[in-house]
Design a protein around this motif. Sequence first.
Motif, mmCIF file in Angstrom:
data_model
loop_
_atom_site.group_PDB
_atom_site.id
_atom_site.type_symbol
_atom_site.label_atom_id
_atom_site.label_comp_id
_atom_site.label_asym_id
_atom_site.label_seq_id
_atom_site.Cartn_x
_atom_site.Cartn_y
_atom_site.Cartn_z
ATOM 1 N N PRO A 78 0.762 -1.453 -0.083
ATOM 2 C CA PRO A 78 0.043 0.078 0.151
ATOM 3 C C PRO A 78 0.757 1.142 0.131
ATOM 4 O O PRO A 78 0.394 2.341 -0.274
ATOM 5 C CB PRO A 78 -0.883 -0.136 1.192
ATOM 6 N N SER A 79 2.104 1.416 0.488
ATOM 7 C CA SER A 79 2.834 2.323 0.495
ATOM 8 C C SER A 79 4.009 2.628 -0.544
ATOM 9 O O SER A 79 4.769 3.504 -0.436
ATOM 10 C CB SER A 79 3.527 2.249 1.990
ATOM 11 N N GLY A 80 3.936 1.657 -1.716
ATOM 12 C CA GLY A 80 4.741 1.980 -2.469
ATOM 13 C C GLY A 80 5.581 0.412 -2.952
ATOM 14 O O GLY A 80 5.137 -0.345 -2.831
ATOM 15 N N HIS A 81 6.425 0.652 -3.862
ATOM 16 C CA HIS A 81 7.391 -0.325 -4.147
ATOM 17 C C HIS A 81 8.788 -0.328 -3.515
ATOM 18 O O HIS A 81 9.266 0.701 -3.123
ATOM 19 C CB HIS A 81 7.491 -0.552 -5.652
ATOM 20 N N LEU A 82 9.479 -1.392 -3.443
ATOM 21 C CA LEU A 82 10.843 -1.463 -2.831
ATOM 22 C C LEU A 82 11.428 -2.620 -3.377
ATOM 23 O O LEU A 82 11.365 -3.683 -3.491
ATOM 24 C CB LEU A 82 10.574 -1.670 -1.327
ATOM 25 N N GLN A 83 12.717 -2.122 -3.745
ATOM 26 C CA GLN A 83 14.101 -3.142 -4.165
ATOM 27 C C GLN A 83 14.498 -3.554 -2.936
ATOM 28 O O GLN A 83 14.979 -3.019 -1.922
ATOM 29 C CB GLN A 83 15.233 -2.723 -4.926
#
Length: 518
Positions: free
Chosen positions: A490-495
Motif C-alpha cells: 500500500p505504501s509503494g514499491h521497494l527493491q
Amino acid sequence: MNALWNAQFGFAPALAQALLHSLWQDALLAILAALLLAAMAKRSAASRHTLGMLILIAMVLLPAATFLGFWQESAVDVNAGWVPAISAPAAGAIPGTYVQQSVPLAGVLASLWLLGVLVMLLRQFGGWRLVGALENQPFAALPPYWQQRVAALRHTLKISRTVVVRLAADVAAPFTARLLRPIIWLPASLLTRLPAQQIEALLAHELAHIARLDWLWNGLQCAIESLLFFHPGAWWLSRRIRQEREHACDDLAVAACGNALDLVEALTELERHRHPFPRLVLSAQGGSLMNRVTRLLTGSTSRFRWQAPVALAVLFGAGTLLATQIKIGPHAMPTIRIVSSTEGTLGPGDIREITADGLDGKRYYRASVDPQGHLTELYKFNGKVATIDATARAWIEEVARLSVPPAPPAPPAPPSLANMQPPTPPMPPAPPKFSDSAAFKAILRLVAADPAVTARLGNPIVMTTEPVDGRLSESANGGDADLSFVLGGPSGHLQVHVEAHSNGGVWRVDHIDLPDAH
C-alpha cells in the motif's frame, strides 16, 4: 480499538502459552522449594521465610519472562506453539484457495485466567475493606501500664515507628494491620481473660510482625496468590511461607519476653476461640497451632513430607500433557477467517479475503492483484464501506503478521542408492524460475513478515512482475541464497536484497538490505 484487537488475537496466544508453561515451571520451583526448605530445617525460620518468598516471587517472574518472550516472537514461532492464534493454511472448498481460521483456545485460556484473577482480587479487596471498617467502630485505648510495656517491647525489637494498640469488642483475636502507620487490634476482653505474661507474649508476637515488615510481604504474597490462583504448587508454598512467618515471629516474641511457655499457653487459649481472618490480616492465630506449640516447647520442626512435591510432580507432568491435547470448538471466541489464493505473499492474479467478527466489531477486507502487479483493496466495518485509515491499516498488518504460515517441514532423506542400478538419465528440464521454487516462496514468506519491510510497504505485501536476480542453491546438506527482487504494498514499491540459508530444509533469513528512505 487496536489494543482490543491485539488482546483478542495477539496478546491472548502469548498469555496462554505462558500460562501453560507455568504449569511445569512453577511445579519445578515448588519442588525446589520443598527440597531447599527441608535442607534448611536447622536454620532459622526467618531464613526459610526469606527463601520461600524469593521462590514465590520467581513463580511470577518466570512465567512473566516467558510471556514477554512469546510476545516478542515472530508470528511463525508463536503459531507453531501449543496455542496458535490462527491455524495453518489448509486447502479450501474452492480449488486453488487456502483457508485460515482463528483458534479460540488461546482466548478461552486467557479469559478464564483474567476472570480468576479478578475474582481473587475482589476477594482480597473485601478483606481490606473489612479491616478498614474497624476504623469506624468503637474502640478503647490501651491502659497506661500496657502502653509502657508496648513501648519497652518496641525498644527491644528495635521498632522506631509509632505503633497504636486498640481494644475493640468486635475483634476476636489479636492481629496487626497497616504498613506505614501500624496498628494492633486486641479483643476488649483479652486484658481480663489472660494473665499479664501471656498478654505480653501476644503483644510481642504482633510487634514482631511490625518489626519484620510482614504486612508488606503478606500483601505481596496475596497479590501473587491472585495471579497464580490456578496452581496448587503456589498455594502449598504460600501456606508454608505463612507458617514460617509465624515461627519467625514466635522466635522474636520469645526472645523479647524470655519465656516460651507463656506464648504457648496464650496461643492455646486463642485456639479455643479461633475465628477466620482475611488473608491480609496478620493474626497471632496464624499457622498450624500444633506445629507452633511443638516447635516452641521442643525446638524441633515437623518432619519433611515428600507427598506434596511428589504429587506436584505427577499432577503437573500429567496436566501439561493434557493441556496440549485440549480441543475447543470454533466460534467459542471472536473469530477470524482468511481465504486466499496463495499461502504466502500475494502475486499477480492472487486475492485475499479477511472476515473478522470480534469484540471491536465486524470487519471485512479484500485485496486483489491484477496481472500487472497492481493492488486493489476494499475494506468494510460493520457492513459499511470504510476508508483504510491508520487504524484499519494497523489491523490489516496485524492479521498479516499472525497469518504468516510456518515453514514447511524438511523433505525426507533420499533413499539409499547403494543397491540400485542407475536409471537412464532423462533430458535435463529447463531451470525453474526463482519465483516458482518452494525455497524462494519460503524466503519470501520470511521477508514479508519482517517488521522493517512491513514498516516501509505496509500490508499486504505483493510480489511484483519485476524479475528476480541473484542466486539460490539448495542440496541435502543445506542451501544459501543471495537474491534481489521488488516487492509492492500500500505504501509503494521497494527493491529488496536478501541473504538467507537453509539447514535441514528450513530457511532462515540472515540479512535484509533495504534502500534508504527518502
